[in-house]
Scaffold this motif. Structure first.
Motif, PDB file in Angstrom:
ATOM      1  N   ALA A 359      44.019-101.827 -25.741  1.00  0.00           N
ATOM      2  CA  ALA A 359      43.162-100.660 -25.521  1.00  0.00           C
ATOM      3  C   ALA A 359      41.822-100.835 -26.228  1.00  0.00           C
ATOM      4  O   ALA A 359      40.761-100.487 -25.674  1.00  0.00           O
ATOM      5  N   ARG A 360      41.854-101.380 -27.436  1.00  0.00           N
ATOM      6  CA  ARG A 360      40.605-101.596 -28.171  1.00  0.00           C
ATOM      7  C   ARG A 360      39.700-102.573 -27.415  1.00  0.00           C
ATOM      8  O   ARG A 360      38.481-102.378 -27.337  1.00  0.00           O
ATOM      9  N   PHE A 361      40.306-103.622 -26.842  1.00  0.00           N
ATOM     10  CA  PHE A 361      39.520-104.571 -26.040  1.00  0.00           C
ATOM     11  C   PHE A 361      38.838-103.849 -24.874  1.00  0.00           C
ATOM     12  O   PHE A 361      37.651-104.069 -24.592  1.00  0.00           O
ATOM     13  N   LEU A 362      39.605-102.979 -24.196  1.00  0.00           N
ATOM     14  CA  LEU A 362      39.039-102.264 -23.057  1.00  0.00           C
ATOM     15  C   LEU A 362      37.853-101.402 -23.484  1.00  0.00           C
ATOM     16  O   LEU A 362      36.783-101.432 -22.856  1.00  0.00           O
ATOM     17  N   PHE A 363      38.036-100.631 -24.549  1.00  0.00           N
ATOM     18  CA  PHE A 363      36.993 -99.679 -24.924  1.00  0.00           C
ATOM     19  C   PHE A 363      35.778-100.367 -25.551  1.00  0.00           C
ATOM     20  O   PHE A 363      34.645 -99.914 -25.363  1.00  0.00           O
ATOM     21  N   VAL A 364      36.000-101.453 -26.290  1.00  0.00           N
ATOM     22  CA  VAL A 364      34.866-102.195 -26.849  1.00  0.00           C
ATOM     23  C   VAL A 364      34.023-102.786 -25.724  1.00  0.00           C
ATOM     24  O   VAL A 364      32.782-102.694 -25.730  1.00  0.00           O
ATOM     25  N   ASN A 365      34.677-103.385 -24.741  1.00  0.00           N
ATOM     26  CA  ASN A 365      33.940-103.980 -23.629  1.00  0.00           C
ATOM     27  C   ASN A 365      33.376-102.922 -22.696  1.00  0.00           C
ATOM     28  O   ASN A 365      32.346-103.145 -22.043  1.00  0.00           O
ATOM     29  N   ILE A 376      32.362 -93.787 -18.316  1.00  0.00           N
ATOM     30  CA  ILE A 376      33.821 -93.855 -18.265  1.00  0.00           C
ATOM     31  C   ILE A 376      34.372 -92.908 -17.205  1.00  0.00           C
ATOM     32  O   ILE A 376      35.402 -93.184 -16.584  1.00  0.00           O
ATOM     33  N   GLU A 377      33.668 -91.786 -16.964  1.00  0.00           N
ATOM     34  CA  GLU A 377      34.120 -90.863 -15.919  1.00  0.00           C
ATOM     35  C   GLU A 377      34.046 -91.524 -14.548  1.00  0.00           C
ATOM     36  O   GLU A 377      34.904 -91.315 -13.683  1.00  0.00           O
ATOM     37  N   GLU A 378      33.013 -92.339 -14.338  1.00  0.00           N
ATOM     38  CA  GLU A 378      32.854 -93.042 -13.068  1.00  0.00           C
ATOM     39  C   GLU A 378      33.950 -94.080 -12.861  1.00  0.00           C
ATOM     40  O   GLU A 378      34.332 -94.375 -11.725  1.00  0.00           O
ATOM     41  N   LEU A 379      34.492 -94.608 -13.977  1.00  0.00           N
ATOM     42  CA  LEU A 379      35.450 -95.714 -13.897  1.00  0.00           C
ATOM     43  C   LEU A 379      36.899 -95.284 -14.089  1.00  0.00           C
ATOM     44  O   LEU A 379      37.809 -95.976 -13.625  1.00  0.00           O
ATOM     45  N   ALA A 380      37.132 -94.149 -14.800  1.00  0.00           N
ATOM     46  CA  ALA A 380      38.509 -93.850 -15.200  1.00  0.00           C
ATOM     47  C   ALA A 380      38.889 -92.388 -15.077  1.00  0.00           C
ATOM     48  O   ALA A 380      39.916 -91.973 -15.619  1.00  0.00           O
ATOM     49  N   ALA A 381      38.103 -91.575 -14.381  1.00  0.00           N
ATOM     50  CA  ALA A 381      38.470 -90.172 -14.191  1.00  0.00           C
ATOM     51  C   ALA A 381      39.774 -90.081 -13.399  1.00  0.00           C
ATOM     52  O   ALA A 381      40.122 -91.003 -12.656  1.00  0.00           O
ATOM     53  N   PHE A 479      59.250 -93.832 -24.456  1.00  0.00           N
ATOM     54  CA  PHE A 479      59.733 -94.742 -25.488  1.00  0.00           C
ATOM     55  C   PHE A 479      58.802 -94.801 -26.699  1.00  0.00           C
ATOM     56  O   PHE A 479      59.258 -94.994 -27.823  1.00  0.00           O
ATOM     57  N   MET A 480      57.496 -94.667 -26.463  1.00  0.00           N
ATOM     58  CA  MET A 480      56.510 -94.700 -27.552  1.00  0.00           C
ATOM     59  C   MET A 480      55.556 -93.517 -27.371  1.00  0.00           C
ATOM     60  O   MET A 480      54.420 -93.670 -26.918  1.00  0.00           O
ATOM     61  N   PRO A 481      55.997 -92.320 -27.714  1.00  0.00           N
ATOM     62  CA  PRO A 481      55.211 -91.124 -27.389  1.00  0.00           C
ATOM     63  C   PRO A 481      53.913 -90.979 -28.174  1.00  0.00           C
ATOM     64  O   PRO A 481      52.957 -90.399 -27.665  1.00  0.00           O
ATOM     65  N   LEU A 482      53.856 -91.482 -29.400  1.00  0.00           N
ATOM     66  CA  LEU A 482      52.688 -91.218 -30.238  1.00  0.00           C
ATOM     67  C   LEU A 482      51.485 -92.067 -29.834  1.00  0.00           C
ATOM     68  O   LEU A 482      50.385 -91.551 -29.622  1.00  0.00           O
ATOM     69  N   ILE A 483      51.680 -93.369 -29.725  1.00  0.00           N
ATOM     70  CA  ILE A 483      50.558 -94.242 -29.382  1.00  0.00           C
ATOM     71  C   ILE A 483      50.078 -93.974 -27.958  1.00  0.00           C
ATOM     72  O   ILE A 483      48.876 -93.997 -27.676  1.00  0.00           O
ATOM     73  N   THR A 484      51.000 -93.684 -27.043  1.00  0.00           N
ATOM     74  CA  THR A 484      50.598 -93.420 -25.659  1.00  0.00           C
ATOM     75  C   THR A 484      49.842 -92.099 -25.556  1.00  0.00           C
ATOM     76  O   THR A 484      48.885 -91.985 -24.781  1.00  0.00           O
ATOM     77  N   GLU A 485      50.259 -91.097 -26.333  1.00  0.00           N
ATOM     78  CA  GLU A 485      49.539 -89.817 -26.337  1.00  0.00           C
ATOM     79  C   GLU A 485      48.109 -90.015 -26.832  1.00  0.00           C
ATOM     80  O   GLU A 485      47.145 -89.511 -26.243  1.00  0.00           O
ATOM     81  N   GLU A 486      47.977 -90.760 -27.920  1.00  0.00           N
ATOM     82  CA  GLU A 486      46.653 -90.997 -28.503  1.00  0.00           C
ATOM     83  C   GLU A 486      45.742 -91.740 -27.524  1.00  0.00           C
ATOM     84  O   GLU A 486      44.586 -91.352 -27.315  1.00  0.00           O
ATOM     85  N   LEU A 487      46.250 -92.803 -26.914  1.00  0.00           N
ATOM     86  CA  LEU A 487      45.416 -93.602 -26.013  1.00  0.00           C
ATOM     87  C   LEU A 487      45.113 -92.857 -24.715  1.00  0.00           C
ATOM     88  O   LEU A 487      44.024 -92.998 -24.149  1.00  0.00           O
ATOM     89  N   TRP A 488      46.065 -92.070 -24.242  1.00  0.00           N
ATOM     90  CA  TRP A 488      45.860 -91.318 -23.002  1.00  0.00           C
ATOM     91  C   TRP A 488      44.697 -90.342 -23.146  1.00  0.00           C
ATOM     92  O   TRP A 488      43.910 -90.142 -22.218  1.00  0.00           O
ATOM     93  N   GLN A 490      42.129 -90.806 -24.828  1.00  0.00           N
ATOM     94  CA  GLN A 490      40.857 -91.527 -24.857  1.00  0.00           C
ATOM     95  C   GLN A 490      40.270 -91.681 -23.458  1.00  0.00           C
ATOM     96  O   GLN A 490      39.097 -92.038 -23.301  1.00  0.00           O
ATOM     97  N   LEU A 491      41.095 -91.414 -22.443  1.00  0.00           N
ATOM     98  CA  LEU A 491      40.646 -91.503 -21.052  1.00  0.00           C
ATOM     99  C   LEU A 491      40.260 -90.111 -20.548  1.00  0.00           C
ATOM    100  O   LEU A 491      40.786 -89.104 -21.026  1.00  0.00           O
ATOM    101  N   PRO A 492      39.366 -90.036 -19.576  1.00  0.00           N
ATOM    102  CA  PRO A 492      39.041 -88.722 -18.990  1.00  0.00           C
ATOM    103  C   PRO A 492      40.284 -88.122 -18.335  1.00  0.00           C
ATOM    104  O   PRO A 492      41.041 -88.831 -17.662  1.00  0.00           O
ATOM    105  N   GLN A 493      40.511 -86.826 -18.539  1.00  0.00           N
ATOM    106  CA  GLN A 493      41.657 -86.145 -17.950  1.00  0.00           C
ATOM    107  C   GLN A 493      41.182 -84.884 -17.233  1.00  0.00           C
ATOM    108  O   GLN A 493      40.071 -84.393 -17.470  1.00  0.00           O
ATOM    109  N   ARG A 494      42.045 -84.353 -16.379  1.00  0.00           N
ATOM    110  CA  ARG A 494      41.688 -83.145 -15.632  1.00  0.00           C
ATOM    111  C   ARG A 494      41.509 -81.969 -16.589  1.00  0.00           C
ATOM    112  O   ARG A 494      42.068 -81.961 -17.700  1.00  0.00           O
ATOM    113  N   VAL A 495      40.773 -80.983 -16.178  1.00  0.00           N
ATOM    114  CA  VAL A 495      40.535 -79.796 -16.994  1.00  0.00           C
ATOM    115  C   VAL A 495      41.867 -79.098 -17.266  1.00  0.00           C
ATOM    116  O   VAL A 495      42.665 -78.872 -16.353  1.00  0.00           O
ATOM    117  N   GLY A 496      42.113 -78.785 -18.516  1.00  0.00           N
ATOM    118  CA  GLY A 496      43.348 -78.091 -18.888  1.00  0.00           C
ATOM    119  C   GLY A 496      44.507 -79.005 -19.215  1.00  0.00           C
ATOM    120  O   GLY A 496      45.573 -78.530 -19.621  1.00  0.00           O
TER     121      GLY A 496
END
Length: 688
Positions: A359-365, A376-381, A479-488, A490-496
């Motif tokens: 994830a760090r590689f993705l966001f740094v690049n 990021i909205e154009e690429l990952a909304a 299986f890994m709720p904490l790290i996935t919640e944190e990284l998710w 970091q991506l644009p998500q729907r309102v609410g």
């Protein structure tokens, strides 16, 4: 002191003439009968056993069969009662010593012999427990057990793993009445009141004001409390408002799935089924999943009192909660216990780190790419991710077809595994997809596209990458709720949108299936891995690029490699790939051959042949000495007889691996020496 009979086996001819007669009990001067009962083991000792119904569970049953009196010679605090005669008031251990002395004084003691005996002790304080008959409350279980057997036989309740059905049936078909009263300080008090005047018992839902039999107000509630498992057996419906017919009870009872440990299948699960059927007329749940027990490295059940446990809080702080959770999930194969080891959790902490670093590689690049005007909205909304996969210049590249195909297949496998409660299989699948497929292959393959000067190519690559990444996070989340919640987040998500846990779990994507992409990528991966293995055997500098030769009789295979030449060269660390339709000569190089292709890296130009020969000769001599040492050790019968079996097996396995290594080394050395015009003995030491 509490003996009320002497028993012999009914078929023991030695004592048949004595059955029905009486003997006098020493010290108590009490006549007791000689009885015949099949409980007696006539081969043990004299074949004659005393019967103490008030202080032994087996003797209690014998006493009931023969209508023997039950004489309780102990008090609640472990002293002798008035029924113990002259020993009344003595501590139990002092009374034993006195009894031996008195028997000896009267000439009745033949000898004293030490026996290894099963003695019950308290789990907490280790005090020796004395069996003692007492007045308790019981539940008649046969009428409750029969319907509970029927619903499992009819598969109204499914028990997983299936082999535990037999255990369940065995317990319920041989069930005995259940003692539900306990003499404890805390618990649900038994709703029964004793009358001091008439001795009657009043059972009521609410506290009564008088005895139901004589009307006396001199009543007192029973001081015993219910067995914890009795209260727990009511849990599925009592928590939903029962006995009132609440909305929660209507909606949520019965529930779909119970997950618990197999060691309480009878204590809790069976009793919940019996109580549910009795009080609601319905089963409490449709499926029961019995998970494994976590044991320590020595296979012992974890226990605070025995010091065999681990501190999960300390492990979570050291390795992370996600690593702990994933370790338990991936090891939880049905029917087998989990043997805990820190090596396991260390490897899954590394998995969590791998995800974070990806994830760090993705966001740094991405930061760099956003400098070109992209967002990021154009690429990952969410709506952008939903539209994947994306084409560039009208075409969807092989690696993109492949990653979406793999994502679709993995999603199928995970959903099927979770649906069948095979959590360890789902964990294995998501692990290999995220680490192996997504991180090690896909990200590495598309790195150049992410920074491509062709904006259309770069945008399509970023969109496809984020789409797969977000779907993989949702697959991994259980299986890994904490790290996935944190990284998710970091991506644009729907309102609410509040949490990844509330999003839709990935489902079937038949439109992503592409078997052709799967087979083509598998071939390219095989070529790259073959090149890496050759380089490793030749001990080439990992950063040094060398040329290789590639031969395939099928023109389609050669064309596939040509179309994907850039990633093949980059991931295999090759400077060039020379194509041929003829089989390659292994002389003067290292070759990997498969049914579809040959791959060869020549020694000349890749290595200093003379230096490599000198190095290989030294390595061969060292390996030969190691082989000889291991062969001699395994030939030593004294060692084999003393060493644990797993040590011997491990040494045999190591020897076999070393022999294969020696053979490969000798073959490579022979090739290089032939290239130099020399000669070599390439034989391996004999196998013991």
């Amino acid at each position: 002191l509490g003996d009320t009979a002497v028993a012999v086996h009914p078929e023991d001819e030695r004592y048949a003439h004595l059955v029905g007669k009486t003997v006098r009990l020493p010290l108590m001067n009490r006549e007791i009968p000689i009885i015949a009962d099949r409980y007696v083991d006539r081969e043990f000792g004299t074949g004659v056993v005393k019967v103490t119904p008030a202080h032994d569970p087996n003797d209690f049953e014998v006493g009931r069969r023969h209508n023997l009196p039950e004489i309780d010679v102990m008090t609640d605090d472990g002293h002798m009662s008035a029924a113990a005669g002259r020993y009344a008031g003595l501590d139990r251990f002092e009374a034993r010593r006195r009894v031996v002395e008195d028997l000896q004084a009267q000439g009745l003691l033949d000898r004293v012999v030490n026996y290894t005996h099963a003695v019950g002790t308290c789990d907490r304080c280790k005090t020796i427990i004395e069996p003692r008959a007492s007045t308790q409350w019981f539940v008649r279980m046969k009428p409750l057990a029969e319907p509970a057997i029927t619903v499992v036989e009819r598969e109204e309740i499914e028990i997983i793993p299936e082999n535990w059905r037999a255990v369940y049936f065995d317990w319920l078909r041989n069930i005995r009445d259940w003692c539900i009263s306990r003499q404890l300080w805390w618990g649900h008090r038994i709703p029964a009141w004793h009358c001091r005047d008439c001795g009657g018992i009043t059972v009521a839902r609410e506290s009564p004001s008088k005895c139901a039999k004589c009307g006396s107000a001199q009543i007192e509630q029973d001081s015993d409390v219910l067995d914890t498992w009795f209260s727990s057996a009511l849990w599925p419906f009592s928590t939903l408002g029962w006995p009132d017919q609440t909305e929660d009870l209507r909606v949520y009872y019965p529930t779909s799935l119970l997950i618990t440990g197999y060691e309480i299948l009878f204590f809790w699960v069976a009793r919940m089924i019996m109580m549910g059927l009795k009080f609601t007329g319905q089963v409490p749940f449709r499926k029961v999943y019995l998970h494994a027990i976590v044991r320590n490295a020595e296979g012992q059940k974890m226990s605070k009192s025995k010091g065999t446990g681990i501190d999960p809080v300390a492990l979570n702080e050291q390795y992370g909660t996600d690593a702990m959770r994933f370790t338990l999930a991936i090891l939880a194969a049905p029917g087998t216990d989990i043997i805990w080891s820190e090596e396991r959790i260390q490897s899954y902490r590394a998995f969590a780190n791998k995800i974070w670093n990806a994830a760090r590689f993705l966001f740094v690049n991405l930061d760099k790419f956003e400098g070109t005007g992209a967002t990021i909205e154009e690429l990952a909304a969410p709506e952008v991710r939903a539209g994947a996969p994306y084409r560039a210049r009208g075409a969807l590249g092989l690696v993109d077809r492949w990653i979406f195909h793999r994502a679709a297949r993995v999603t199928e496998q995970i959903n099927e595994a979770l649906g069948n409660l095979r959590f360890h299989e789902a964990a294995h699948v998501v692990y290999h997809f995220f680490w192996g497929v997504f991180c090690d292959w896909y990200i590495e393959w598309v790195k150049p596209q992410l920074s491509s000067a062709d904006r259309e190519v770069a945008i399509a690559a970023w969109r496809n990458l984020f789409s797969v990444f977000e779907a993989a996070l949702r697959l991994l989340h259980p299986f890994m709720p904490l790290i996935t919640e944190e990284l998710w987040h970091q991506l644009p998500q729907r309102v609410g949108a509040k949490s990844i846990a509330l999003e839709r779990f990935p489902g079937e994507r038949a439109d992503w299936i592409d078997e052709s992409a799967e087979s083509q990528m598998a071939l390219l991966q095989e070529i790259i891995v073959a090149a890496r293995n050759i380089r490793a055997e030749m001990k080439l500098d990992p950063r040094r690029k060398v040329a290789a030769e590639f031969a395939a009789p099928d023109i389609n295979v050669r064309e596939l490699v040509r179309q994907n030449l850039d990633p093949v060269l980059r991931l295999a660390t090759l400077s060039a790939l020379h194509f041929s339709s003829e089989r390659l000569d292994p002389a003067g190089g290292s070759v990997r051959s498969t049914a579809q292709f040959d791959l060869r890296i020549a020694h000349e130009g890749a290595v200093d042949v003379r230096a490599e020969v000198a190095r290989l000769r030294k390595e061969k001599e060292k390996l030969a000495r190691d082989l000889e040492s291991k062969q001699n050790r395994l030939a030593d019968q004294a060692f084999r007889s003393r060493a644990p079996e797993e040590i011997v097996r491990g040494l045999e396995t190591t020897l076999q691996a070393r022999q294969v290594e020696y053979q490969k080394l000798a073959e490579r050395l022979a090739q290089l020496e032939n290239q130099m015009g020399g000669a070599s003995d390439s034989g391996a030491p004999a196998t013991p």
